[in-house]
Structure formats: structure tokens, C-alpha cells
Write a protein that holds these residues in place. Structure first.
Motif, PDB file in Angstrom:
ATOM      1  N   PRO A  79      40.670  33.572  34.833  1.00 52.66           N
ATOM      2  CA  PRO A  79      41.729  33.178  35.758  1.00 52.66           C
ATOM      3  C   PRO A  79      41.150  32.435  36.958  1.00 52.66           C
ATOM      4  CG  PRO A  79      41.221  35.489  36.060  1.00 52.66           C
ATOM      5  CD  PRO A  79      40.323  34.995  34.959  1.00 52.66           C
ATOM      6  N   GLU A  80      42.049  31.814  37.711  1.00 48.75           N
ATOM      7  CA  GLU A  80      41.622  31.046  38.876  1.00 48.75           C
ATOM      8  C   GLU A  80      41.153  31.963  39.998  1.00 48.75           C
ATOM      9  OE1 GLU A  80      44.844  28.992  40.603  1.00 48.75           O
ATOM     10  OE2 GLU A  80      43.659  28.167  42.247  1.00 48.75           O
ATOM     11  N   ARG A  81      41.851  33.036  40.184  1.00 54.06           N
ATOM     12  CA  ARG A  81      41.462  34.002  41.221  1.00 54.06           C
ATOM     13  C   ARG A  81      41.272  35.355  40.576  1.00 54.06           C
ATOM     14  NH1 ARG A  81      45.126  31.030  44.325  1.00 54.06           N
ATOM     15  NH2 ARG A  81      46.790  32.165  43.309  1.00 54.06           N
ATOM     16  N   PHE A  82      40.265  36.032  41.007  1.00 53.81           N
ATOM     17  CA  PHE A  82      39.953  37.327  40.418  1.00 53.81           C
ATOM     18  C   PHE A  82      39.824  38.345  41.548  1.00 53.81           C
ATOM     19  CE2 PHE A  82      36.994  40.296  38.179  1.00 53.81           C
ATOM     20  CZ  PHE A  82      37.766  40.538  37.077  1.00 53.81           C
ATOM     21  N   PRO A  83      40.963  38.740  42.132  1.00 51.60           N
ATOM     22  CA  PRO A  83      40.894  39.688  43.243  1.00 51.60           C
ATOM     23  C   PRO A  83      40.709  41.090  42.668  1.00 51.60           C
ATOM     24  CG  PRO A  83      43.176  39.077  42.817  1.00 51.60           C
ATOM     25  CD  PRO A  83      42.352  38.491  41.715  1.00 51.60           C
ATOM     26  N   ALA A  84      39.488  41.344  42.199  1.00 55.53           N
ATOM     27  CA  ALA A  84      39.292  42.523  41.368  1.00 55.53           C
ATOM     28  C   ALA A  84      39.181  43.780  42.216  1.00 55.53           C
ATOM     29  CB  ALA A  84      38.062  42.351  40.512  1.00 55.53           C
ATOM     30  N   ALA A  85      40.321  44.370  42.512  1.00 57.22           N
ATOM     31  CA  ALA A  85      40.307  45.650  43.210  1.00 57.22           C
ATOM     32  C   ALA A  85      40.090  46.749  42.173  1.00 57.22           C
ATOM     33  CB  ALA A  85      41.620  45.849  43.944  1.00 57.22           C
ATOM     34  N   LEU A  86      38.958  46.664  41.487  1.00 53.96           N
ATOM     35  CA  LEU A  86      38.668  47.637  40.436  1.00 53.96           C
ATOM     36  C   LEU A  86      37.538  48.548  40.900  1.00 53.96           C
ATOM     37  CD1 LEU A  86      38.621  45.225  37.368  1.00 53.96           C
ATOM     38  CD2 LEU A  86      40.368  46.906  37.896  1.00 53.96           C
ATOM     39  N   GLY A 135      33.868  34.219  46.275  1.00 51.14           N
ATOM     40  CA  GLY A 135      33.083  33.391  45.366  1.00 51.14           C
ATOM     41  C   GLY A 135      32.331  34.227  44.341  1.00 51.14           C
ATOM     42  N   THR A 136      31.747  35.344  44.811  1.00 45.97           N
ATOM     43  CA  THR A 136      30.995  36.189  43.874  1.00 45.97           C
ATOM     44  C   THR A 136      31.939  36.863  42.882  1.00 45.97           C
ATOM     45  OG1 THR A 136      29.464  36.553  45.696  1.00 45.97           O
ATOM     46  CG2 THR A 136      29.160  37.896  43.741  1.00 45.97           C
ATOM     47  N   SER A 137      33.136  37.236  43.345  1.00 46.48           N
ATOM     48  CA  SER A 137      34.135  37.785  42.415  1.00 46.48           C
ATOM     49  C   SER A 137      34.428  36.780  41.310  1.00 46.48           C
ATOM     50  CB  SER A 137      35.465  38.052  43.136  1.00 46.48           C
ATOM     51  OG  SER A 137      35.357  39.188  43.924  1.00 46.48           O
ATOM     52  N   GLN A 138      34.534  35.504  41.703  1.00 47.78           N
ATOM     53  CA  GLN A 138      34.844  34.481  40.702  1.00 47.78           C
ATOM     54  C   GLN A 138      33.692  34.339  39.714  1.00 47.78           C
ATOM     55  OE1 GLN A 138      37.710  33.344  40.211  1.00 47.78           O
ATOM     56  NE2 GLN A 138      37.272  31.816  38.637  1.00 47.78           N
ATOM     57  N   LYS A 139      32.450  34.524  40.209  1.00 52.95           N
ATOM     58  CA  LYS A 139      31.310  34.482  39.285  1.00 52.95           C
ATOM     59  C   LYS A 139      31.419  35.616  38.259  1.00 52.95           C
ATOM     60  CE  LYS A 139      28.151  32.427  42.619  1.00 52.95           C
ATOM     61  NZ  LYS A 139      26.919  32.587  43.395  1.00 52.95           N
ATOM     62  N   LEU A 155      39.923  28.426  30.321  1.00 50.96           N
ATOM     63  CA  LEU A 155      39.537  28.405  31.740  1.00 50.96           C
ATOM     64  C   LEU A 155      40.681  27.835  32.567  1.00 50.96           C
ATOM     65  CD1 LEU A 155      36.001  26.807  31.196  1.00 50.96           C
ATOM     66  CD2 LEU A 155      36.473  29.229  31.565  1.00 50.96           C
ATOM     67  N   ASP A 156      41.342  28.680  33.347  1.00 51.18           N
ATOM     68  CA  ASP A 156      42.438  28.218  34.200  1.00 51.18           C
ATOM     69  C   ASP A 156      41.896  27.977  35.608  1.00 51.18           C
ATOM     70  OD1 ASP A 156      44.786  27.551  35.373  1.00 51.18           O
ATOM     71  OD2 ASP A 156      45.872  29.367  34.823  1.00 51.18           O
ATOM     72  N   GLU A 157      41.448  26.765  35.867  1.00 50.24           N
ATOM     73  CA  GLU A 157      40.836  26.406  37.147  1.00 50.24           C
ATOM     74  C   GLU A 157      39.713  27.365  37.518  1.00 50.24           C
ATOM     75  OE1 GLU A 157      43.244  25.013  40.220  1.00 50.24           O
ATOM     76  OE2 GLU A 157      44.644  24.019  38.881  1.00 50.24           O
TER      77      GLU A 157
ATOM     78  N   ALA B  67      46.642  41.960  38.063  1.00 54.57           N
ATOM     79  CA  ALA B  67      47.080  41.152  36.922  1.00 54.57           C
ATOM     80  C   ALA B  67      45.931  40.317  36.355  1.00 54.57           C
ATOM     81  CB  ALA B  67      48.237  40.253  37.346  1.00 54.57           C
ATOM     82  N   ALA B  68      45.080  39.765  37.224  1.00 54.39           N
ATOM     83  CA  ALA B  68      44.007  38.895  36.732  1.00 54.39           C
ATOM     84  C   ALA B  68      43.044  39.680  35.837  1.00 54.39           C
ATOM     85  CB  ALA B  68      43.249  38.276  37.901  1.00 54.39           C
ATOM     86  N   ALA B  69      42.706  40.895  36.243  1.00 57.18           N
ATOM     87  CA  ALA B  69      41.792  41.707  35.436  1.00 57.18           C
ATOM     88  C   ALA B  69      42.452  42.120  34.127  1.00 57.18           C
ATOM     89  CB  ALA B  69      41.356  42.938  36.230  1.00 57.18           C
ATOM     90  N   ARG B  70      43.758  42.401  34.218  1.00 57.90           N
ATOM     91  CA  ARG B  70      44.480  42.779  33.000  1.00 57.90           C
ATOM     92  C   ARG B  70      44.478  41.616  32.008  1.00 57.90           C
ATOM     93  NH1 ARG B  70      49.006  45.092  35.233  1.00 57.90           N
ATOM     94  NH2 ARG B  70      50.124  43.130  35.253  1.00 57.90           N
ATOM     95  N   ASP B  71      44.647  40.394  32.528  1.00 65.37           N
ATOM     96  CA  ASP B  71      44.640  39.221  31.658  1.00 65.37           C
ATOM     97  C   ASP B  71      43.298  39.074  30.942  1.00 65.37           C
ATOM     98  OD1 ASP B  71      47.208  38.608  32.319  1.00 65.37           O
ATOM     99  OD2 ASP B  71      46.692  37.096  33.814  1.00 65.37           O
ATOM    100  N   CYS B  72      42.213  39.326  31.652  1.00 65.29           N
ATOM    101  CA  CYS B  72      40.884  39.190  31.035  1.00 65.29           C
ATOM    102  C   CYS B  72      40.745  40.156  29.859  1.00 65.29           C
ATOM    103  CB  CYS B  72      39.788  39.450  32.065  1.00 65.29           C
ATOM    104  SG  CYS B  72      39.746  38.201  33.360  1.00 65.29           S
ATOM    105  N   ALA B  73      41.151  41.404  30.074  1.00 68.46           N
ATOM    106  CA  ALA B  73      41.060  42.392  28.993  1.00 68.46           C
ATOM    107  C   ALA B  73      42.038  42.044  27.871  1.00 68.46           C
ATOM    108  CB  ALA B  73      41.345  43.789  29.537  1.00 68.46           C
ATOM    109  N   ALA B  74      43.225  41.538  28.258  1.00 67.50           N
ATOM    110  CA  ALA B  74      44.249  41.236  27.253  1.00 67.50           C
ATOM    111  C   ALA B  74      43.826  40.069  26.365  1.00 67.50           C
ATOM    112  CB  ALA B  74      45.583  40.925  27.936  1.00 67.50           C
TER     113      ALA B  74
END
Lengths: 299, 222
Positions: A79-86, A135-139, A155-157, B67-74
Motif C-alpha cells: 500500500p501507499e501508506r503503512f501506518p502500522a499500529a501493530l 519512511g521506515t514504516s514504508q520500507k 505496488l500502489d504508489e 486496513a493497510a496491514a490487513r490488505d498485506c495479509a489478505a
């Protein structure tokens, strides 16, 4: 089972349409598209034109409202943005995703380290995702797409948000995936992104898809490859570059392919099980000798 | 699927979002189950209280990823598998609660009828209690699957619908959860134990249907 997704049914979209809700307007309509192995496809279109929806359909995230998509290989999506609050570290997340892709734990962890290193984020392997810069999240998002060597990479942007050095690394990684026989489909706002490389450019406009310009790779010089297979072996399906096939004298086959695809084709033949023997590789005549053998000489 | 389940389980555990539903269930139990109470009544109460908690756990699990993380796994595994793994993770968590609550009630409850006159055989009673608890965990999971994304995407609809549906499933006479809980409470009145897997089978079928609908829609609605 992971690795190269070479010999497979070709991915196809037939009459594909997508709308959200039963009465919603069609975002995409009547899309017919071939997605060959070893091809690099660019999708263009204005904001809100449905580019992202098309990529989501290709990646299998959305199901088409109408029509069918067949032959999708194992897929990764960036995805274009990966705001990974994981609640994981970068390495932990990538290892888990690698395993979802079917890699073993050690292969996934190894791939995760390799890709983080390549994008210059090796020192962040143990950093929690929530503490990473944008930026690092996007990496991490891009590494997630590459580490399991998918047969289709969407690859979406994905370049947005990466620093200059990482954009170049990603350009190189895309070329590697294509050379290995994978399909890569991308959208990017920079019109010069991978300029001259795509096999086809498609434009989404008024919910339809139109081809733009001439595919560069297929119109260039061609190469003739004479090969011998093991007795009784059939040529693998879906070879890179869709070579024209003719019998060669005294035995074997003569494959004619666009020069841009010849490396990937040779690699595919050598890696086939059982492997094919390459007898000669020569430049082909400017006029295609067997353009109609498969009824469909490139595009 | 194993890798997805592991990923979802790690996501649930590390996010600590299981804590509020667990605390709610703990509070339910502290209020409603005390040492020396008739064991069948307590089993009924523990089971009924688990149903909304199981629905909440589904909400936690299916909304745990951005949603972005879910898309990657999906993309890697298919949207329906990702959704199924999230729901199954929630069901596993509620099943753990069902077993734990049954053990606690069996340990501190009084194995006699509601009026403390008739002895109740503890092991069969515990079996009936466990079946009721797991049936409620299953139906709560089904309610959660139908009242969250992909079917109901906004919190404003999802949360009230979950509460309403949980109460309906507990109170409507034809529901397996209602049958299981009523069986325990009326058994407590006469001091009889009736171990029947019928409510469990009914709950399993209904929940499987609900989860199948949710998974099938996971790639059709965002």
C-alpha cells in the motif's frame, strides 16, 4: 513451494466490473486484461479514477462485482501508506507475514533481514513498528511485498514516502522480480517511474481501461533460442515473454522472443524440472519468422 | 492458515485489547457467582454472561489491524482466510474463558439443587455447564461475526447491534443458548442434570453459517 511462480495458468480479467453497494456507480467496468508472467505493467489515471480499485482487484483484496479473474498466482500487495499500529517489531512482523506467504520460520526471518538491510533499515529490525518513522514504516511495507518472492507483486504508489536511495533499491527489486518471471503491476504519481521498462501501460478513464502507447519490450529486437528438452518433456507453460515456438532441425524447438525477455526465458528453461538444454542463442531476423504460431504475437 | 492463526493470536495477545472484555467477564462473575451457590444456577449465569463477551472479542480481533496491514495479509492469503483467522482467534479466546469459568464454578459451587435439598452429581453437572458455556461462546462469536465488519462497518451501528443481538440470542426461546441456559436453571430447580449436546450442535451450525457469511463478504465490502 515458494520462490518463482513461473509455469502457471496465465492470469486473466474477463469482463470485470466493480462497484460499491448495490446501487453505487461503476468504479470500473468491462475490464478485459491479460496479465502475463514476467511482465511489468503500469496503470495510470487521474485521482479517483479507479486505479487503486483495479489494483485491489488484481491483488485479490476486492472481489469483482461482475466478470471473472482467473489464474492469480501467489500475490503480495504494497500500500501507499503503512501506518502500522501493530504490536510487533519490524523483524517480527515481516517474519509472520513471510510465514503467511508459506515460508518456513527461518526462511522468513532471513528474507526479512535481507530486505531490511537492502533498504538500509537493518538497524530497525528490533524496533517496534509503532516507533518507526513514516519512511521506515514504508520500507517495512515494501520488504513485506518482496521477501516471499511472489508471483504477482502489486505496488500502489509504493515509492511514495521512501527516500531517494530506497526508491532506487525498489526500482532494482522490481526489475529482479520481473526477470525472475513474476508479474509486477504498479501505480505511481511520477510519470518517469521505471520509464521505458513497462511491457504495457494501461490508463483507467471513465471506469474503462485503455492501453497507452506501444509496449517497449515486445517491439524491440528479438532473440532466437534453440533448446532440447528431455525425451517426451513438454515445454513449460506460461514462459516469460510468450515466445513463438517452432520445431528446430534436427531435433528440439526454436523459441523466438523479444530480447528484453530472453534472460528471464533462459532462466526459466534452465530452472524447469526436468531442465531444458540450451543449444544456441542467436539474434533473430528483424522480421518475425513465426509471428503467427501462437496466433497472438505480443501486442 | 496455521501461520495466519499464529499471526492473529500474537496480534490479540500483544495488543492487550483482550483486557477490557476479560475484565468485564471477571466483573460479571464476581457479581453473579459466589462460593456455596447452587452449581447449576452458577453454570447458567456464567454461560449467559460469556455470550456478549465472546461477541466483543470478535470485534477486538476483526478490527485489530489497520486496513493497510490487513490488505498485506489478505493479498498473501486471501481476504476470507484473514477474516476467518481473526474470528477463530476470538473463538479460541472465548473457549478458554468458557473452560476457565466452568472450572471455577465447579470448584466453588454447591453441588445441590437451588433449594439445597437435592444432591446434584458434580461431573455430569460440570459437563452440562461446559457444553452451555461453549455453546454461548460459539453463538457470541456468531453475533460478533454478523455485527462487525465486513457487514456493519461503523462503530455506531456495530456496537448497539452487538448488544441487541446478544440479548436476543439469550432470550429468544428457539436459540440454543437460551435452551442451554434454561436447561441448567430448570435443572437446578429439581436437582436434575440433563447432559445433551443438542444446544452445542445447534450453536455450532448457526455460528458456522454466520461466520461463513462474514468471510464471504470480506472481499465484497470494505
Amino acid at each position: 513451494m515458494h520462490g518463482r511462480a513461473r509455469y502457471r495458468e496465465r492470469m486473466r480479467l474477463r469482463g470485470v466490473g466493480r462497484r460499491y453497494g448495490r446501487r453505487g456507480p461503476w468504479v470500473l467496468r468491462d475490464i478485459d486484461l491479460e496479465v502475463p508472467a514476467g511482465a511489468l505493467l503500469r496503470v495510470e489515471g487521474g485521482n479517483g479514477s479507479g486505479k487503486s480499485t483495479l489494483l485491489r482487484l488484481l491483488a485479490g483484496l476486492d472481489a469483482p462485482t461482475a466478470g471473472r479473474i482467473t489464474g492469480r498466482p501467489r500475490t503480495a500487495y504494497v500500500p501507499e501508506r503503512f501506518p502500522a499500529a501493530l504490536p510487533f517489531t519490524a523483524l517480527g512482523y515481516l517474519t509472520d507475514i513471510g510465514r503467511v506467504h508459506g515460508l518456513s520460520r527461518s526462511a522468513a526471518a532471513h528474507g526479512a533481514r535481507v530486505w531490511l538491510e537492502r533498504f538500509g533499515a537493518g538497524e530497525h529490525a528490533r524496533t517496534p513498528l509503532s516507533e518507526l518513522s513514516k519512511g521506515t514504516s514504508q520500507k517495512v511495507a515494501v520488504a513485506q511485498g518482496l521477501l516471499a518472492a511472489p508471483g504477482l507483486l502489486v505496488l500502489d504508489e509504493a515509492w511514495t514516502g521512501l527516500d531517494r536511495a530506497s526508491r532506487i533499491v525498489l526500482d532494482g527489486a522490481v526489475a529482479e522480480r520481473v526477470a525472475a518471471g513474476s508479474t509486477v503491476v504498479f501505480v505511481d504519481h511520477d510519470p518517469r517511474r521505471l520509464a521505458g521498462k513497462p511491457d504495457a501501460v494501461h490508463r483507467v478513464e471513465s471506469a474503462r481501461l485503455a492501453a497507452v502507447g506501444q509496449p517497449v519490450a515486445d517491439s524491440g529486437p528479438r532473440v532466437r533460442i534453440e533448446v532440447e528438452g528431455p525425451p517426451g518433456a513438454r515445454l513449460p507453460e506460461a514462459l516469460p515473454g510468450e515466445p513463438d515456438v517452432a520445431p528446430a532441425a534436427p531435433i528440439g524447438l526454436r523459441l523466438t522472443v523479444a530480447a528484453a525477455h530472453s534472460d528471464a526465458l533462459l532462466r526459466a528453461l534452465l530452472a524447469a524440472r526436468p531442465a531444458w538444454h540450451i543449444r544456441t542463442v542467436t539474434p533473430a531476423h528483424p522480421v518475425r519468422p513465426h509471428a503467427n504460431d501462437r496466433g497472438e504475437p505480443g501486442r | 492458515m496455521t501461520a495466519l492463526l499464529r499471526y492473529q493470536a500474537a496480534l490479540l495477545l500483544r495488543s492487550h485489547r483482550w483486557l477490557p472484555p476479560l475484565l468485564l467477564y471477571g466483573a460479571f462473575m464476581a457479581v453473579g457467582v459466589q462460593s456455596g451457590q447452587p452449581v447449576l444456577d452458577s453454570f447458567g449465569y456464567a454461560s449467559a454472561a460469556l455470550l456478549p463477551v465472546a461477541a466483543w472479542l470478535v470485534r477486538v480481533c476483526v478490527t485489530n489491524e489497520p486496513a493497510a496491514a490487513r490488505d498485506c495479509a489478505a493479498a498473501a492469503a486471501g481476504p476470507w482466510r484473514v477474516h476467518l483467522a481473526a474470528v477463530l482467534t476470538a473463538l479460541a479466546a472465548s473457549t478458554v474463558l468458557a473452560v476457565a469459568a466452568t472450572a471455577v464454578v465447579a470448584g466453588i459451587g454447591d453441588p445441590r439443587s437451588a433449594d439445597h435439598q437435592v444432591d446434584v452429581p458434580l461431573w455430569p453437572a460440570t459437563a452440562e455447564g461446559l457444553i452451555a458455556a461453549v455453546a454461548c461462546a460459539l453463538l457470541g462469536t456468531g453475533v460478533g461475526a454478523l455485527c462487525n465488519r465486513p457487514l456493519l462497518r461503523s462503530t455506531a451501528w456495530a456496537v448497539p447491534s452487538t448488544v441487541l443481538a446478544a440479548f436476543l440470542v439469550l432470550l429468544v426461546g428457539v436459540s440454543p443458548a437460551n435452551a442451554a441456559v434454561t436447561g441448567l436453571v430448570s435443572g437446578s430447580r429439581d436437582g436434575t442434570v440433563d447432559v445433551s449436546v443438542l444446544p452445542l450442535a445447534g450453536a455450532a451450525v448457526l455460528t458456522a453459517g454466520a461466520v461463513a457469511v462474514a468471510c464471504a463478504l470480506s472481499s465484497r465490502r470494505r
